[in-house]
Design a protein around this motif. Structure first.
Motif, short mmCIF file in Angstrom:
data_model
loop_
_atom_site.label_atom_id
_atom_site.label_comp_id
_atom_site.label_asym_id
_atom_site.label_seq_id
_atom_site.Cartn_x
_atom_site.Cartn_y
_atom_site.Cartn_z
N GLU A 97 6.64 -54.57 -16.49
CA GLU A 97 6.78 -55.41 -15.30
C GLU A 97 6.94 -56.89 -15.63
OE1 GLU A 97 4.76 -56.18 -10.95
OE2 GLU A 97 3.94 -54.63 -12.24
N ARG A 98 6.26 -57.36 -16.65
CA ARG A 98 6.32 -58.78 -17.00
C ARG A 98 7.73 -59.18 -17.47
NH1 ARG A 98 3.98 -55.98 -20.89
NH2 ARG A 98 4.67 -56.22 -23.03
N GLU A 99 8.55 -58.21 -17.87
CA GLU A 99 9.90 -58.50 -18.36
C GLU A 99 10.98 -58.36 -17.28
OE1 GLU A 99 10.75 -56.30 -21.94
OE2 GLU A 99 8.80 -56.80 -22.81
#
Length: 178
Positions: A97-99
């Protein structure tokens, strides 16, 4: 090579139309599938597709590989790819998700699609590609959903642009776009 692009909403009839086109061609058919049995509902969807296919069609099920197994195409007259949207979803699910907000995550997928398009330009087979249209729905509520919509929208544009013929299927009705 002839590239036929078919788009439409979920349950619009696009897969059935693609199967009819593939069946009209004389010769061998390879059905390239990307669906993954993640739950009972998805298992039923995949089974519905399997039951509709003629028994003499070959099937290639590699849910994350668009380019790697493309050499298999050369053994068949018609290649039915159903559906690239599932492949895009599989790719998106593998991104942390952070990417999702990083441009490189989208570019990675676009590059793979462009490589696939480059390679199919050199084949003699009729390639039929099915994709879901995402441009008619609302904006997804989750970051993953928005990422998927953005990526699939661009993938649709890339493939439609390269296609020799294009169709949209709405409520079981087919419109020729190109």
């Amino acid at each position: 090579m002839t590239l036929t692009y078919i788009t439409g909403g979920i349950r619009s009839g696009k897969s059935e139309f693609a199967e009819q086109l593939a069946a009209l061609n004389e010769g061998t058919v390879l059905y390239v599938a990307f669906g993954i049995e993640t739950d009972e509902e998805m298992k039923n969807r995949i089974n519905n597709h399997k039951e509709r296919r003629p028994n003499n069609w070959a099937v290639l099920e590699k849910p994350n590989d668009l380019v790697e197994y493309q050499t298999v195409y050369q053994e068949y007259d018609v290649i039915l790819v159903d559906c690239i949207s599932s492949w895009v979803a599989n790719k998106c699910m593998g991104i942390p998700e952070r990417e999702l907000k990083e441009a490189k995550s989208k570019v990675y997928i676009f590059n793979e699609v462009e490589e696939w398009l480059k390679r199919i330009r050199s084949v003699k087979q009729h390639v039929i590609v099915v994709l879901n249209e995402v441009g008619l729905g609302g904006v997804a509520l989750s970051s993953l959903g928005r990422f998927f919509q953005d990526v699939l929208g661009k993938v649709n544009q890339l493939i439609a642009h390269e296609s020799d013929e294009a169709y949209a299927v709405l409520s079981g009705l087919t419109m020729r776009l190109k």
